[in-house]
Design a protein around this motif. Sequence first.
Motif: not given
Length: 432
Positions: A378-379, A385-389, A399-400, A408-411
Amino acid sequence: MNGYLWQGFNYGGRYTDSMDRYCDMMATCLASPNGLSDYRIACNDRMLDRYDVDGMYIDDNLAYVCTLQAEHAHPEAAYDCLIELHEMNWKRRQSLRARRPHAVLIDHCARATVQPVICDFDAHLYGEGYTFPSLEAYWAQYGAFKGMDAQGCLWPGGKDLDRSATEVAYNYDLLGGGGQYMYIDWRLYPEKFAYAAGVAKDEVPILRAYNWAQYGFGMYESTPHYFAESADLFATDAPGRRATIYRNETWGDHLVVLANMNAEAEDVALTFRSPGRLGLQPGGTYAVLDVNAGECRRESGDELLRRGLAGGRVPGRGLKLFHLRRLPDDGPRHLWGGKRIAERRDASAGVLTLELQGPPGSEQTVIVAAGAEPNVEVRVDGAPAPFRLDPSRRTIHGAVRFGPAPVRVEVSTAGRDPLPEAPIPPGGPPRR
Ligand SMILES: [Zn+2]
Protein backbone atom coordinates in the motif's frame (compact mmCIF):
# COMPACT_ATOMS: atom_id res chain seq x y z
CA MET A 1 -55.27 55.27 20.75
CA ASN A 2 -55.67 55.03 24.45
CA GLY A 3 -52.68 52.80 25.08
CA TYR A 4 -49.09 52.38 24.04
CA LEU A 5 -48.06 51.84 20.46
CA TRP A 6 -46.02 48.79 21.23
CA GLN A 7 -45.31 46.64 24.21
CA GLY A 8 -43.18 43.57 24.72
CA PHE A 9 -45.27 40.56 25.50
CA ASN A 10 -43.26 37.38 24.96
CA TYR A 11 -41.37 35.94 27.93
CA GLY A 12 -43.33 38.31 30.13
CA GLY A 13 -42.15 41.18 27.93
CA ARG A 14 -38.44 41.10 28.70
CA TYR A 15 -35.77 38.52 28.04
CA THR A 16 -32.40 38.38 29.73
CA ASP A 17 -29.91 35.54 29.78
CA SER A 18 -27.30 34.69 32.40
CA MET A 19 -25.03 33.49 29.58
CA ASP A 20 -24.74 36.93 28.03
CA ARG A 21 -24.95 40.06 30.18
CA TYR A 22 -25.58 42.22 27.11
CA CYS A 23 -28.73 40.25 26.38
CA ASP A 24 -31.65 42.37 27.62
CA MET A 25 -34.42 42.39 25.09
CA MET A 26 -38.05 43.22 24.60
CA ALA A 27 -40.15 41.09 22.30
CA THR A 28 -43.09 42.62 20.58
CA CYS A 29 -45.52 42.33 17.71
CA LEU A 30 -44.27 43.65 14.40
CA ALA A 31 -47.83 44.08 13.22
CA SER A 32 -48.05 47.12 15.41
CA PRO A 33 -48.88 50.05 13.05
CA ASN A 34 -46.16 52.27 14.41
CA GLY A 35 -43.21 51.98 12.06
CA LEU A 36 -41.27 49.69 14.38
CA SER A 37 -40.51 47.19 11.61
CA ASP A 38 -39.25 49.97 9.30
CA TYR A 39 -37.02 51.19 12.11
CA ARG A 40 -35.64 47.67 12.60
CA ILE A 41 -34.87 47.28 8.90
CA ALA A 42 -33.18 50.70 8.83
CA CYS A 43 -30.97 49.54 11.73
CA ASN A 44 -30.11 46.36 9.80
CA ASP A 45 -29.19 48.39 6.72
CA ARG A 46 -26.94 50.61 8.80
CA MET A 47 -25.26 47.59 10.39
CA LEU A 48 -24.67 45.96 6.99
CA ASP A 49 -23.22 49.20 5.59
CA ARG A 50 -20.83 49.62 8.49
CA TYR A 51 -19.71 46.10 9.36
CA ASP A 52 -18.53 43.01 7.52
CA VAL A 53 -21.54 40.87 8.40
CA ASP A 54 -21.54 37.36 6.94
CA GLY A 55 -24.74 36.02 8.42
CA MET A 56 -27.68 36.73 10.68
CA TYR A 57 -29.49 34.53 13.16
CA ILE A 58 -33.07 35.56 13.85
CA ASP A 59 -34.23 34.17 17.17
CA ASP A 60 -37.86 33.26 17.67
CA ASN A 61 -39.19 33.62 14.14
CA LEU A 62 -42.48 32.53 15.64
CA ALA A 63 -46.01 33.53 14.78
CA TYR A 64 -47.11 34.22 18.33
CA VAL A 65 -50.58 35.39 19.16
CA CYS A 66 -50.62 39.12 19.93
CA THR A 67 -52.65 40.09 22.96
CA LEU A 68 -52.75 43.83 22.21
CA GLN A 69 -55.73 43.85 19.85
CA ALA A 70 -57.02 47.34 20.64
CA GLU A 71 -53.61 49.06 20.73
CA HIS A 72 -52.48 47.45 17.47
CA ALA A 73 -55.89 47.59 15.77
CA HIS A 74 -55.77 43.89 14.93
CA PRO A 75 -58.82 42.52 13.11
CA GLU A 76 -59.10 39.54 15.48
CA ALA A 77 -58.75 39.30 19.24
CA ALA A 78 -56.15 36.59 18.91
CA TYR A 79 -54.07 37.77 15.98
CA ASP A 80 -51.14 35.66 14.79
CA CYS A 81 -49.27 38.32 12.73
CA LEU A 82 -48.55 35.85 9.89
CA ILE A 83 -48.72 38.50 7.17
CA GLU A 84 -46.64 41.05 9.06
CA LEU A 85 -44.05 38.47 10.04
CA HIS A 86 -43.69 37.50 6.39
CA GLU A 87 -43.42 41.15 5.38
CA MET A 88 -40.66 41.74 7.94
CA ASN A 89 -38.73 38.63 6.89
CA TRP A 90 -39.04 39.57 3.23
CA LYS A 91 -37.75 43.10 3.85
CA ARG A 92 -34.76 41.70 5.77
CA ARG A 93 -34.03 39.30 2.92
CA GLN A 94 -34.14 42.16 0.41
CA SER A 95 -31.80 44.21 2.59
CA LEU A 96 -29.28 41.36 2.69
CA ARG A 97 -29.66 40.67 -1.02
CA ALA A 98 -28.83 44.29 -1.83
CA ARG A 99 -25.89 44.64 0.54
CA ARG A 100 -24.51 41.17 1.32
CA PRO A 101 -25.94 38.56 -1.08
CA HIS A 102 -23.70 35.74 0.22
CA ALA A 103 -24.76 36.20 3.85
CA VAL A 104 -26.55 33.28 5.49
CA LEU A 105 -29.91 34.00 7.06
CA ILE A 106 -30.99 31.51 9.69
CA ASP A 107 -34.05 31.48 11.90
CA HIS A 108 -35.25 29.55 14.90
CA CYS A 109 -38.56 28.09 13.81
CA ALA A 110 -40.98 26.12 15.95
CA ARG A 111 -44.40 27.71 15.67
CA ALA A 112 -46.17 27.95 12.32
CA THR A 113 -43.56 26.20 10.17
CA VAL A 114 -45.39 27.35 7.04
CA GLN A 115 -44.14 29.12 3.93
CA PRO A 116 -45.21 32.69 4.84
CA VAL A 117 -43.20 32.50 8.07
CA ILE A 118 -40.07 30.55 7.11
CA CYS A 119 -39.61 30.91 3.34
CA ASP A 120 -37.17 33.84 3.53
CA PHE A 121 -34.42 31.87 5.31
CA ASP A 122 -31.48 29.76 4.13
CA ALA A 123 -31.46 27.58 7.24
CA HIS A 124 -33.81 26.72 10.07
CA LEU A 125 -32.88 25.85 13.62
CA TYR A 126 -35.52 23.34 14.61
CA GLY A 127 -37.02 24.10 17.99
CA GLU A 128 -33.79 25.51 19.42
CA GLY A 129 -32.76 22.09 20.67
CA TYR A 130 -35.62 21.51 23.06
CA THR A 131 -36.17 17.81 23.37
CA PHE A 132 -38.73 16.64 20.92
CA PRO A 133 -41.24 14.57 22.87
CA SER A 134 -40.82 11.66 20.45
CA LEU A 135 -39.30 10.80 17.10
CA GLU A 136 -42.79 10.82 15.61
CA ALA A 137 -43.46 14.31 17.00
CA TYR A 138 -40.12 15.54 15.62
CA TRP A 139 -41.01 14.17 12.20
CA ALA A 140 -44.53 15.58 12.27
CA GLN A 141 -43.32 19.07 13.16
CA TYR A 142 -39.92 19.38 11.49
CA GLY A 143 -38.78 16.33 9.58
CA ALA A 144 -41.66 15.98 7.18
CA PHE A 145 -41.24 19.42 5.59
CA LYS A 146 -37.54 18.69 5.03
CA GLY A 147 -36.55 22.30 5.59
CA MET A 148 -38.68 23.42 2.61
CA ASP A 149 -35.52 23.48 0.50
CA ALA A 150 -33.56 25.28 3.20
CA GLN A 151 -31.04 23.60 5.50
CA GLY A 152 -32.51 22.14 8.68
CA CYS A 153 -30.45 22.33 11.87
CA LEU A 154 -30.59 20.56 15.22
CA TRP A 155 -28.98 21.61 18.45
CA PRO A 156 -27.77 19.31 21.18
CA GLY A 157 -28.50 20.14 24.80
CA GLY A 158 -27.36 23.26 26.59
CA LYS A 159 -27.86 24.71 30.03
CA ASP A 160 -31.48 23.59 30.00
CA LEU A 161 -32.00 20.04 31.11
CA ASP A 162 -34.89 19.50 28.72
CA ARG A 163 -32.81 19.89 25.57
CA SER A 164 -31.66 16.91 23.54
CA ALA A 165 -28.58 15.07 24.68
CA THR A 166 -25.85 14.91 22.06
CA GLU A 167 -26.31 11.28 21.17
CA VAL A 168 -30.11 11.32 20.80
CA ALA A 169 -29.80 14.50 18.72
CA TYR A 170 -27.85 12.35 16.25
CA ASN A 171 -30.73 9.86 16.23
CA TYR A 172 -32.99 12.67 15.04
CA ASP A 173 -30.35 13.89 12.60
CA LEU A 174 -29.46 10.57 11.00
CA LEU A 175 -32.99 9.18 10.94
CA GLY A 176 -34.20 12.48 9.48
CA GLY A 177 -31.88 13.09 6.54
CA GLY A 178 -28.49 13.90 8.10
CA GLY A 179 -26.48 17.09 7.95
CA GLN A 180 -28.68 18.88 10.48
CA TYR A 181 -26.45 18.66 13.55
CA MET A 182 -25.30 22.15 14.40
CA TYR A 183 -22.77 23.20 16.96
CA ILE A 184 -22.25 26.08 19.34
CA ASP A 185 -18.63 26.87 20.08
CA TRP A 186 -18.97 27.35 23.83
CA ARG A 187 -19.95 23.69 24.17
CA LEU A 188 -16.35 22.77 23.41
CA TYR A 189 -15.19 24.40 26.67
CA PRO A 190 -17.31 22.93 29.48
CA GLU A 191 -14.59 23.63 32.05
CA LYS A 192 -14.33 27.30 31.15
CA PHE A 193 -18.00 28.24 30.90
CA ALA A 194 -20.36 27.38 33.73
CA TYR A 195 -23.36 27.28 31.42
CA ALA A 196 -21.76 24.46 29.43
CA ALA A 197 -22.27 22.15 32.40
CA GLY A 198 -23.81 18.93 31.20
CA VAL A 199 -21.70 18.80 28.05
CA ALA A 200 -20.26 15.29 28.09
CA LYS A 201 -16.50 14.80 27.98
CA ASP A 202 -16.87 12.43 25.06
CA GLU A 203 -18.87 14.93 23.02
CA VAL A 204 -16.03 15.78 20.65
CA PRO A 205 -15.36 12.12 19.71
CA ILE A 206 -19.10 11.60 19.18
CA LEU A 207 -19.33 14.64 16.91
CA ARG A 208 -16.27 13.57 15.00
CA ALA A 209 -17.52 10.01 14.52
CA TYR A 210 -20.96 10.94 13.21
CA ASN A 211 -19.91 13.97 11.17
CA TRP A 212 -17.04 12.12 9.50
CA ALA A 213 -19.36 9.19 8.77
CA GLN A 214 -21.76 11.49 6.91
CA TYR A 215 -18.91 13.26 5.14
CA GLY A 216 -17.27 10.00 4.13
CA PHE A 217 -20.43 8.32 2.92
CA GLY A 218 -21.36 11.35 0.81
CA MET A 219 -24.78 12.31 2.14
CA TYR A 220 -24.97 15.08 -0.45
CA GLU A 221 -25.06 12.56 -3.30
CA SER A 222 -27.41 10.12 -1.56
CA THR A 223 -31.13 9.39 -1.59
CA PRO A 224 -32.69 8.97 1.85
CA HIS A 225 -35.37 6.39 2.56
CA TYR A 226 -36.83 7.77 5.78
CA PHE A 227 -38.04 5.68 8.70
CA ALA A 228 -41.43 7.41 8.53
CA GLU A 229 -42.06 6.86 4.81
CA SER A 230 -40.56 3.44 4.08
CA ALA A 231 -42.91 0.83 5.55
CA ASP A 232 -43.12 -0.78 2.10
CA LEU A 233 -39.31 -0.93 1.73
CA PHE A 234 -38.04 -2.24 5.07
CA ALA A 235 -39.17 -2.85 8.64
CA THR A 236 -37.69 -2.86 12.12
CA ASP A 237 -38.84 -5.32 14.70
CA ALA A 238 -40.33 -3.39 17.64
CA PRO A 239 -41.61 0.05 18.70
CA GLY A 240 -38.86 2.56 19.35
CA ARG A 241 -36.43 0.76 17.04
CA ARG A 242 -36.22 2.74 13.83
CA ALA A 243 -34.13 2.73 10.66
CA THR A 244 -33.39 5.05 7.76
CA ILE A 245 -31.43 3.85 4.71
CA TYR A 246 -29.35 6.10 2.45
CA ARG A 247 -28.30 5.04 -1.03
CA ASN A 248 -25.28 6.76 -2.53
CA GLU A 249 -26.31 7.46 -6.13
CA THR A 250 -22.71 7.79 -7.37
CA TRP A 251 -21.30 4.56 -5.94
CA GLY A 252 -24.33 2.41 -5.14
CA ASP A 253 -23.24 1.94 -1.49
CA HIS A 254 -25.80 1.97 1.30
CA LEU A 255 -25.65 3.45 4.79
CA VAL A 256 -28.13 1.88 7.20
CA VAL A 257 -28.94 3.79 10.39
CA LEU A 258 -30.31 1.53 13.13
CA ALA A 259 -31.51 3.64 16.05
CA ASN A 260 -32.91 2.79 19.45
CA MET A 261 -35.23 5.51 20.76
CA ASN A 262 -35.94 3.56 23.96
CA ALA A 263 -34.10 4.30 27.20
CA GLU A 264 -32.49 0.87 27.64
CA ALA A 265 -30.07 -0.94 25.31
CA GLU A 266 -31.87 -3.28 22.92
CA ASP A 267 -31.09 -5.56 19.98
CA VAL A 268 -32.18 -3.87 16.75
CA ALA A 269 -32.77 -5.76 13.51
CA LEU A 270 -34.08 -4.82 10.10
CA THR A 271 -35.80 -6.86 7.39
CA PHE A 272 -36.02 -5.88 3.74
CA ARG A 273 -39.43 -5.80 2.06
CA SER A 274 -38.61 -4.30 -1.35
CA PRO A 275 -34.81 -4.52 -1.61
CA GLY A 276 -34.86 -3.94 -5.37
CA ARG A 277 -36.33 -0.48 -4.88
CA LEU A 278 -33.50 0.29 -2.45
CA GLY A 279 -30.98 -0.73 -5.11
CA LEU A 280 -29.94 -3.92 -3.27
CA GLN A 281 -29.31 -6.90 -5.52
CA PRO A 282 -29.53 -10.63 -4.86
CA GLY A 283 -26.49 -12.69 -5.77
CA GLY A 284 -22.92 -11.50 -5.50
CA THR A 285 -21.16 -10.61 -2.27
CA TYR A 286 -21.66 -7.67 0.06
CA ALA A 287 -19.15 -6.28 2.54
CA VAL A 288 -21.13 -5.32 5.66
CA LEU A 289 -19.26 -2.94 7.97
CA ASP A 290 -20.41 -2.00 11.47
CA VAL A 291 -18.92 1.49 11.36
CA ASN A 292 -18.93 2.10 15.13
CA ALA A 293 -17.29 -1.19 16.07
CA GLY A 294 -15.03 -1.68 13.04
CA GLU A 295 -16.57 -5.15 12.56
CA CYS A 296 -16.70 -6.25 8.93
CA ARG A 297 -18.17 -9.41 7.42
CA ARG A 298 -19.09 -10.67 3.99
CA GLU A 299 -22.51 -11.94 3.09
CA SER A 300 -24.02 -13.22 -0.11
CA GLY A 301 -26.64 -10.88 -1.54
CA ASP A 302 -29.21 -13.71 -1.31
CA GLU A 303 -28.57 -14.22 2.41
CA LEU A 304 -28.51 -10.49 3.18
CA LEU A 305 -31.84 -9.87 1.47
CA ARG A 306 -33.45 -12.97 2.99
CA ARG A 307 -32.27 -12.52 6.58
CA GLY A 308 -32.01 -8.73 6.76
CA LEU A 309 -29.56 -6.91 8.96
CA ALA A 310 -29.05 -7.95 12.58
CA GLY A 311 -27.63 -4.85 14.23
CA GLY A 312 -26.96 -6.39 17.62
CA ARG A 313 -27.05 -4.36 20.84
CA VAL A 314 -27.76 -0.64 20.35
CA PRO A 315 -27.37 1.64 23.42
CA GLY A 316 -30.44 3.39 24.81
CA ARG A 317 -31.19 6.52 22.72
CA GLY A 318 -28.19 5.66 20.56
CA LEU A 319 -27.59 4.33 17.07
CA LYS A 320 -25.40 2.12 14.94
CA LEU A 321 -24.29 2.70 11.37
CA PHE A 322 -23.85 -0.09 8.84
CA HIS A 323 -22.15 0.41 5.52
CA LEU A 324 -23.00 -2.02 2.70
CA ARG A 325 -20.96 -2.31 -0.46
CA ARG A 326 -21.42 -4.91 -3.17
CA LEU A 327 -18.06 -6.35 -4.26
CA PRO A 328 -18.16 -6.81 -8.03
CA ASP A 329 -15.19 -9.21 -8.30
CA ASP A 330 -12.32 -10.69 -6.26
CA GLY A 331 -10.23 -7.51 -6.40
CA PRO A 332 -9.75 -5.13 -3.47
CA ARG A 333 -12.27 -2.30 -3.04
CA HIS A 334 -12.44 0.76 -0.82
CA LEU A 335 -15.01 0.44 1.95
CA TRP A 336 -14.67 3.23 4.48
CA GLY A 337 -12.50 6.10 5.69
CA GLY A 338 -12.27 9.43 3.88
CA LYS A 339 -14.64 10.42 1.08
CA ARG A 340 -14.20 8.27 -2.01
CA ILE A 341 -13.67 10.70 -4.89
CA ALA A 342 -12.36 8.21 -7.44
CA GLU A 343 -11.57 4.50 -7.62
CA ARG A 344 -9.84 2.74 -10.53
CA ARG A 345 -8.88 -0.90 -10.72
CA ASP A 346 -6.35 -2.07 -13.26
CA ALA A 347 -6.81 -5.85 -12.98
CA SER A 348 -3.97 -6.75 -15.36
CA ALA A 349 -1.47 -4.57 -13.49
CA GLY A 350 -2.93 -5.64 -10.14
CA VAL A 351 -3.38 -2.06 -8.91
CA LEU A 352 -6.31 -0.38 -7.18
CA THR A 353 -5.98 3.41 -7.12
CA LEU A 354 -8.13 5.50 -4.79
CA GLU A 355 -8.53 9.22 -4.39
CA LEU A 356 -9.84 9.97 -0.92
CA GLN A 357 -10.62 13.28 0.69
CA GLY A 358 -10.98 14.16 4.37
CA PRO A 359 -11.21 17.24 6.54
CA PRO A 360 -7.69 18.79 6.37
CA GLY A 361 -5.63 17.77 9.38
CA SER A 362 -7.85 14.82 10.24
CA GLU A 363 -6.53 11.28 10.55
CA GLN A 364 -8.89 8.42 9.73
CA THR A 365 -8.66 4.67 9.39
CA VAL A 366 -9.04 3.73 5.74
CA ILE A 367 -10.57 0.26 5.32
CA VAL A 368 -10.26 -1.70 2.07
CA ALA A 369 -11.94 -5.04 1.33
CA ALA A 370 -9.02 -7.42 0.71
CA GLY A 371 -8.82 -9.05 -2.71
CA ALA A 372 -7.95 -12.67 -3.47
CA GLU A 373 -4.24 -11.88 -3.82
CA PRO A 374 -2.70 -12.00 -0.29
CA ASN A 375 0.61 -10.21 -0.90
CA VAL A 376 -0.10 -6.52 -1.36
CA GLU A 377 1.72 -3.26 -0.93
CA VAL A 378 0.00 0.00 0.00
CA ARG A 379 1.29 3.44 -0.93
CA VAL A 380 -0.18 6.76 0.21
CA ASP A 381 0.75 9.66 -2.08
CA GLY A 382 3.54 7.49 -3.48
CA ALA A 383 5.17 6.56 -0.16
CA PRO A 384 4.93 3.06 1.39
CA ALA A 385 2.28 3.11 4.13
CA PRO A 386 2.09 0.77 7.14
CA PHE A 387 -1.26 -0.87 6.40
CA ARG A 388 -2.35 -4.02 8.24
CA LEU A 389 -4.31 -7.11 7.28
CA ASP A 390 -7.30 -8.18 9.38
CA PRO A 391 -7.67 -11.76 8.12
CA SER A 392 -10.87 -12.61 10.04
CA ARG A 393 -12.62 -9.57 8.54
CA ARG A 394 -10.87 -9.91 5.16
CA THR A 395 -9.86 -6.27 5.14
CA ILE A 396 -6.69 -4.24 4.99
CA HIS A 397 -6.57 -0.96 6.88
CA GLY A 398 -4.30 1.86 7.92
CA ALA A 399 -4.32 5.39 9.30
CA VAL A 400 -4.30 8.15 6.68
CA ARG A 401 -3.78 11.84 7.41
CA PHE A 402 -5.67 14.21 5.14
CA GLY A 403 -4.56 17.55 3.78
CA PRO A 404 -6.11 20.18 1.54
CA ALA A 405 -5.97 17.99 -1.60
CA PRO A 406 -7.31 14.44 -2.03
CA VAL A 407 -4.94 11.68 -0.92
CA ARG A 408 -3.94 9.00 -3.43
CA VAL A 409 -3.96 5.45 -2.04
CA GLU A 410 -2.59 2.61 -4.19
CA VAL A 411 -3.07 -1.04 -3.32
CA SER A 412 -0.92 -3.20 -5.57
CA THR A 413 -0.02 -6.87 -5.78
CA ALA A 414 3.62 -5.85 -6.05
CA GLY A 415 4.07 -6.78 -2.39
CA ARG A 416 6.36 -9.75 -1.84
CA ASP A 417 5.18 -10.56 1.69
CA PRO A 418 1.80 -10.65 3.39
CA LEU A 419 0.96 -7.49 5.35
CA PRO A 420 1.41 -7.67 9.14
CA GLU A 421 -1.81 -8.61 10.89
CA ALA A 422 -3.90 -6.42 13.22
CA PRO A 423 -7.63 -5.97 13.88
CA ILE A 424 -9.47 -2.88 12.62
CA PRO A 425 -9.57 -0.29 15.43
CA PRO A 426 -13.11 0.73 16.47
CA GLY A 427 -14.13 3.78 14.47
CA GLY A 428 -17.27 4.94 16.20
CA PRO A 429 -18.04 7.16 19.17
CA PRO A 430 -16.89 6.04 22.62
CA ARG A 431 -19.14 3.49 24.29
CA ARG A 432 -21.26 4.85 27.13
ZN1 LIG B 1 -50.00 43.09 17.79
